[in-house]
Design a protein around this motif. Structure first.
Motif, PDB file in Angstrom:
ATOM      1  N   PHE A 151      -9.036  42.165 -58.921  1.00 48.56           N
ATOM      2  CA  PHE A 151      -7.915  43.096 -58.770  1.00 48.56           C
ATOM      3  C   PHE A 151      -8.024  43.717 -57.389  1.00 48.56           C
ATOM      4  CE2 PHE A 151      -9.120  42.767 -63.181  1.00 48.56           C
ATOM      5  CZ  PHE A 151      -7.929  42.573 -63.843  1.00 48.56           C
ATOM      6  N   GLY A 152      -6.935  43.712 -56.631  1.00 50.98           N
ATOM      7  CA  GLY A 152      -6.976  44.213 -55.260  1.00 50.98           C
ATOM      8  C   GLY A 152      -5.946  45.287 -54.995  1.00 50.98           C
ATOM      9  N   PHE A 153      -6.226  46.105 -53.974  1.00 48.53           N
ATOM     10  CA  PHE A 153      -5.311  47.192 -53.610  1.00 48.53           C
ATOM     11  C   PHE A 153      -5.573  47.602 -52.167  1.00 48.53           C
ATOM     12  CE2 PHE A 153      -4.253  51.793 -53.460  1.00 48.53           C
ATOM     13  CZ  PHE A 153      -2.907  51.709 -53.806  1.00 48.53           C
ATOM     14  N   ASN A 154      -4.514  47.987 -51.466  1.00 52.17           N
ATOM     15  CA  ASN A 154      -4.616  48.517 -50.104  1.00 52.17           C
ATOM     16  C   ASN A 154      -4.348  50.015 -50.127  1.00 52.17           C
ATOM     17  OD1 ASN A 154      -5.079  45.946 -48.916  1.00 52.17           O
ATOM     18  ND2 ASN A 154      -2.883  45.531 -48.950  1.00 52.17           N
ATOM     19  N   PHE A 155      -5.355  50.792 -49.794  1.00 50.06           N
ATOM     20  CA  PHE A 155      -5.225  52.246 -49.766  1.00 50.06           C
ATOM     21  C   PHE A 155      -4.441  52.688 -48.523  1.00 50.06           C
ATOM     22  CE2 PHE A 155      -8.840  52.023 -52.645  1.00 50.06           C
ATOM     23  CZ  PHE A 155      -8.607  53.074 -53.513  1.00 50.06           C
ATOM     24  N   PRO A 156      -3.853  53.879 -48.544  1.00 49.71           N
ATOM     25  CA  PRO A 156      -3.273  54.435 -47.313  1.00 49.71           C
ATOM     26  C   PRO A 156      -4.359  54.626 -46.250  1.00 49.71           C
ATOM     27  CG  PRO A 156      -2.541  55.673 -49.249  1.00 49.71           C
ATOM     28  CD  PRO A 156      -3.641  54.764 -49.711  1.00 49.71           C
ATOM     29  N   ALA A 157      -3.966  54.484 -44.985  1.00 49.92           N
ATOM     30  CA  ALA A 157      -4.938  54.601 -43.896  1.00 49.92           C
ATOM     31  C   ALA A 157      -5.479  56.018 -43.754  1.00 49.92           C
ATOM     32  CB  ALA A 157      -4.302  54.147 -42.580  1.00 49.92           C
ATOM     33  N   GLY A 158      -4.665  57.009 -44.065  1.00 48.36           N
ATOM     34  CA  GLY A 158      -5.095  58.390 -43.894  1.00 48.36           C
ATOM     35  C   GLY A 158      -5.375  58.702 -42.433  1.00 48.36           C
ATOM     36  N   ALA A 159      -6.396  59.500 -42.191  1.00 47.74           N
ATOM     37  CA  ALA A 159      -6.743  59.895 -40.821  1.00 47.74           C
ATOM     38  C   ALA A 159      -7.553  58.828 -40.092  1.00 47.74           C
ATOM     39  CB  ALA A 159      -7.517  61.207 -40.839  1.00 47.74           C
ATOM     40  N   GLY A 160      -7.902  57.748 -40.782  1.00 49.96           N
ATOM     41  CA  GLY A 160      -8.587  56.647 -40.128  1.00 49.96           C
ATOM     42  C   GLY A 160     -10.100  56.659 -40.237  1.00 49.96           C
ATOM     43  N   SER A 161     -10.702  57.827 -40.400  1.00 51.10           N
ATOM     44  CA  SER A 161     -12.155  57.904 -40.519  1.00 51.10           C
ATOM     45  C   SER A 161     -12.601  57.401 -41.893  1.00 51.10           C
ATOM     46  CB  SER A 161     -12.625  59.345 -40.329  1.00 51.10           C
ATOM     47  OG  SER A 161     -12.262  59.830 -39.050  1.00 51.10           O
ATOM     48  N   GLN A 162     -13.878  56.983 -41.982  1.00 47.78           N
ATOM     49  CA  GLN A 162     -14.356  56.469 -43.252  1.00 47.78           C
ATOM     50  C   GLN A 162     -14.373  57.554 -44.315  1.00 47.78           C
ATOM     51  OE1 GLN A 162     -17.799  53.675 -43.669  1.00 47.78           O
ATOM     52  NE2 GLN A 162     -18.613  55.287 -44.994  1.00 47.78           N
ATOM     53  N   ARG A 163     -13.931  57.171 -45.502  1.00 49.03           N
ATOM     54  CA  ARG A 163     -13.977  58.043 -46.657  1.00 49.03           C
ATOM     55  C   ARG A 163     -14.347  57.191 -47.869  1.00 49.03           C
ATOM     56  NH1 ARG A 163      -8.482  56.627 -46.094  1.00 49.03           N
ATOM     57  NH2 ARG A 163      -7.420  56.125 -48.070  1.00 49.03           N
ATOM     58  N   TRP A 164     -14.707  57.829 -48.965  1.00 56.90           N
ATOM     59  CA  TRP A 164     -15.027  57.126 -50.202  1.00 56.90           C
ATOM     60  C   TRP A 164     -13.913  57.327 -51.220  1.00 56.90           C
ATOM     61  CZ3 TRP A 164     -19.148  53.877 -50.969  1.00 56.90           C
ATOM     62  CH2 TRP A 164     -20.128  53.885 -49.972  1.00 56.90           C
ATOM     63  N   GLU A 165     -13.517  56.254 -51.859  1.00 57.16           N
ATOM     64  CA  GLU A 165     -12.509  56.304 -52.916  1.00 57.16           C
ATOM     65  C   GLU A 165     -13.139  55.802 -54.215  1.00 57.16           C
ATOM     66  OE1 GLU A 165      -9.537  57.508 -52.903  1.00 57.16           O
ATOM     67  OE2 GLU A 165      -8.832  57.541 -50.819  1.00 57.16           O
ATOM     68  N   VAL A 166     -12.905  56.525 -55.320  1.00 54.67           N
ATOM     69  CA  VAL A 166     -13.416  56.130 -56.621  1.00 54.67           C
ATOM     70  C   VAL A 166     -12.425  55.187 -57.288  1.00 54.67           C
ATOM     71  CG1 VAL A 166     -14.052  56.940 -58.920  1.00 54.67           C
ATOM     72  CG2 VAL A 166     -14.743  58.236 -56.903  1.00 54.67           C
ATOM     73  N   VAL A 167     -12.946  54.074 -57.807  1.00 58.31           N
ATOM     74  CA  VAL A 167     -12.123  53.093 -58.521  1.00 58.31           C
ATOM     75  C   VAL A 167     -12.616  53.041 -59.960  1.00 58.31           C
ATOM     76  CG1 VAL A 167     -11.370  50.696 -58.654  1.00 58.31           C
ATOM     77  CG2 VAL A 167     -11.820  51.750 -56.419  1.00 58.31           C
ATOM     78  N   ASN A 168     -11.732  53.332 -60.918  1.00 63.19           N
ATOM     79  CA  ASN A 168     -12.076  53.302 -62.341  1.00 63.19           C
ATOM     80  C   ASN A 168     -11.348  52.151 -63.022  1.00 63.19           C
ATOM     81  OD1 ASN A 168     -13.871  55.558 -62.835  1.00 63.19           O
ATOM     82  ND2 ASN A 168     -12.149  56.879 -62.289  1.00 63.19           N
ATOM     83  N   ALA A 169     -12.088  51.368 -63.807  1.00 68.54           N
ATOM     84  CA  ALA A 169     -11.498  50.268 -64.571  1.00 68.54           C
ATOM     85  C   ALA A 169     -11.593  50.599 -66.053  1.00 68.54           C
ATOM     86  CB  ALA A 169     -12.224  48.964 -64.275  1.00 68.54           C
ATOM     87  N   THR A 170     -10.449  50.791 -66.681  1.00 70.89           N
ATOM     88  CA  THR A 170     -10.413  51.009 -68.123  1.00 70.89           C
ATOM     89  C   THR A 170     -10.176  49.663 -68.796  1.00 70.89           C
ATOM     90  OG1 THR A 170      -9.594  53.273 -67.893  1.00 70.89           O
ATOM     91  CG2 THR A 170      -9.237  52.188 -70.014  1.00 70.89           C
ATOM     92  N   MET A 171     -11.160  49.229 -69.611  1.00 74.32           N
ATOM     93  CA  MET A 171     -11.133  47.918 -70.251  1.00 74.32           C
ATOM     94  C   MET A 171     -10.843  48.101 -71.741  1.00 74.32           C
ATOM     95  SD  MET A 171     -14.721  46.728 -68.556  1.00 74.32           S
ATOM     96  CE  MET A 171     -15.345  47.922 -67.382  1.00 74.32           C
ATOM     97  N   THR A 172      -9.842  47.424 -72.211  1.00 73.88           N
ATOM     98  CA  THR A 172      -9.471  47.517 -73.629  1.00 73.88           C
ATOM     99  C   THR A 172      -9.652  46.149 -74.277  1.00 73.88           C
ATOM    100  OG1 THR A 172      -7.865  49.265 -73.164  1.00 73.88           O
ATOM    101  CG2 THR A 172      -7.649  48.101 -75.261  1.00 73.88           C
ATOM    102  N   GLU A 173     -10.612  46.089 -75.206  1.00 73.31           N
ATOM    103  CA  GLU A 173     -10.896  44.828 -75.906  1.00 73.31           C
ATOM    104  C   GLU A 173     -10.095  44.752 -77.196  1.00 73.31           C
ATOM    105  OE1 GLU A 173     -14.608  42.381 -78.011  1.00 73.31           O
ATOM    106  OE2 GLU A 173     -14.999  44.222 -76.859  1.00 73.31           O
ATOM    107  N   HIS A 174      -9.425  43.628 -77.386  1.00 70.41           N
ATOM    108  CA  HIS A 174      -8.698  43.334 -78.620  1.00 70.41           C
ATOM    109  C   HIS A 174      -9.447  42.218 -79.321  1.00 70.41           C
ATOM    110  CE1 HIS A 174      -5.312  45.707 -76.994  1.00 70.41           C
ATOM    111  NE2 HIS A 174      -5.600  45.100 -75.851  1.00 70.41           N
ATOM    112  N   THR A 175     -10.078  42.525 -80.441  1.00 70.92           N
ATOM    113  CA  THR A 175     -10.901  41.536 -81.124  1.00 70.92           C
ATOM    114  C   THR A 175     -10.049  40.589 -81.957  1.00 70.92           C
ATOM    115  OG1 THR A 175     -11.249  42.815 -83.153  1.00 70.92           O
ATOM    116  CG2 THR A 175     -12.714  43.283 -81.265  1.00 70.92           C
ATOM    117  N   ALA A 176     -10.669  39.465 -82.350  1.00 69.40           N
ATOM    118  CA  ALA A 176      -9.965  38.488 -83.195  1.00 69.40           C
ATOM    119  C   ALA A 176      -9.632  39.085 -84.546  1.00 69.40           C
ATOM    120  CB  ALA A 176     -10.833  37.241 -83.356  1.00 69.40           C
TER     121      ALA A 176
END
Length: 294
Positions: free
Chosen positions: A118-143
Motif C-alpha cells: 500500500f503506497g501514499f505520497n504525503f504533502p511536502a510540508g516545509a521540506g525538512s525531515q519529519r516522522w509520520e505514523v502509519v497505522n494498518a487496521t487489519m480485519t480478518e473474516h474467517t471461513a
C-alpha cells in the motif's frame, strides 16, 4: 599585466565559463529508506505494534503473522506499507485500512498469494525531515463467519526531494556603458557550488542569453542549501580607479527550497559595478517534487 593585454586575453576567453568550485556540495541528497522492526521510530508497545483497544495482543494467529511481518519504506514524500505472501491460512481473508498520519486513509485487501503493498505520497510540508505514523487496521473474516480486528503501527521519515533547474540567464542592457560603440561586458555569477564568468558586447536595448548560467540539481532537499543566483557585471573598458578589479559576487542569502512544484520567474534591474550603466536580468527556476514506488 596592462589593460590592453588583459582585454585581449578576455576576448579570447569570451563565453568561456570558469570551472572554479566555490562550495563543495556533499553529493546528491537522499532520504533514507527504512524498513520495519527495530529500525523504525514508532513509539507504540509490543515491538512496534499497537492494539485497537479491544485486545492486548493479536486475537488470531493470522493477524499476529501480519502484524509481525508488516514493514515500511519511504523516500522523499512517498511511503509504502508491505506484507509478504503466505501469512494467513484456514480460508480466512483480511481487509486492510491504512491510515497515513492524519492526512488520509486508504483501503484494500491482503493478497495471500503475492503479498501486498500500500503506497501514499504525503504533502511536502516545509521540506525538512519529519516522522509520520502509519497505522494498518487489519480485519480478518474467517471461513466460519467470525470477524477479528487488530491495528499495527509503524513510523516513517518523510523529507521532500526535488529536482531543481535554473534556466539560462537573460541579460538586457538598458543603457550604454561605453561612450562609443558597444559596451564590452564581463559578467560573473555565483550559484550553489559553482562560479562562472562570460564576456560579451552589447548596445543599449540589446539582449544576450547566458547559456552557461543554466544548471540542474536532482533529488535536492532543504538541507542541500541551494541558493538563488548572484550576479556582478563590469564594463571592461572603464574602471573608476583605473585598476583592473573584478570578481565574483558572494553567495546569495536567499534559499531556493522549499518551493511548490512548477516554474517561477526571477527578474531584477542591476547597475554595472561602477555605476556606468544598468541592465535587466531574469531567469526561471523549475522545481519538481520527486515521488517513488517504495
Amino acid at each position: 599585466m596592462n589593460k590592453q593585454v588583459h582585454r585581449l586575453m578576455k576576448a579570447a576567453a569570451a563565453t568561456a565559463v570558469a570551472a572554479t568550485t566555490a562550495v563543495a556540495m556533499a553529493g546528491t541528497a537522499h532520504a533514507t529508506t527504512y524498513y520495519g522492526g527495530a529500525t523504525t521510530a514508532y513509539s507504540g508497545t509490543n515491538s512496534g505494534t499497537v492494539c485497537d483497544g479491544n485486545c492486548t495482543s493479536p486475537p488470531t494467529q493470522n493477524l499476529a503473522n501480519l502484524s509481525r511481518d508488516m514493514w515500511t519504506a519511504s523516500k522523499s514524500v512517498s511511503a509504502g506499507v508491505h506484507f509478504h505472501p503466505g501469512l494467513i491460512s484456514g480460508g480466512s481473508t483480511v481487509t486492510m485500512s491504512i491510515k497515513w498520519g492524519n492526512v488520509a486513509t486508504t483501503t484494500g485487501s491482503y493478497n495471500n498469494t503475492y503479498g501486498s503493498r500500500f503506497g501514499f505520497n504525503f504533502p511536502a510540508g516545509a521540506g525538512s525531515q519529519r516522522w509520520e505514523v502509519v497505522n494498518a487496521t487489519m480485519t480478518e473474516h474467517t471461513a466460519g463467519g467470525q470477524t477479528f480486528t487488530y491495528t499495527a503501527g509503524r513510523s516513517v521519515p518523510i523529507m521532500a526531494l526535488d529536482d531543481v533547474a535554473f534556466s539560462p540567464l537573460n541579460f538586457k542592457l538598458l543603457s550604454d556603458c561605453a561612450w562609443i560603440g558597444d559596451s564590452n561586458l564581463n559578467l560573473y555569477f555565483t550559484q550553489s557550488g559553482v562560479q562562472g564568468e562570460v564576456s560579451f558586447g552589447l548596445g543599449s536595448g540589446d539582449s544576450h542569453s547566458v547559456g552557461e548560467f543554466a544548471r540542474t540539481w536532482t533529488e535536492a532537499s532543504v538541507g542541500s542549501g541551494l541558493r538563488m543566483a548572484s550576479v556582478n557585471y563590469y564594463d571592461e573598458d572603464f574602471h573608476w580607479s583605473g585598476a583592473w578589479v573584478e570578481g565574483y559576487p558572494p553567495v546569495s542569502s536567499q534559499s531556493v527550497l522549499p518551493a511548490s512544484s512548477g516554474t517561477r520567474f526571477v527578474s531584477w534591474t542591476q547597475n554595472e559595478a561602477n555605476g556606468r550603466c544598468s541592465a535587466q536580468m531574469s531567469y526561471s527556476i523549475t522545481t519538481a517534487l520527486r515521488t517513488y514506488a517504495v
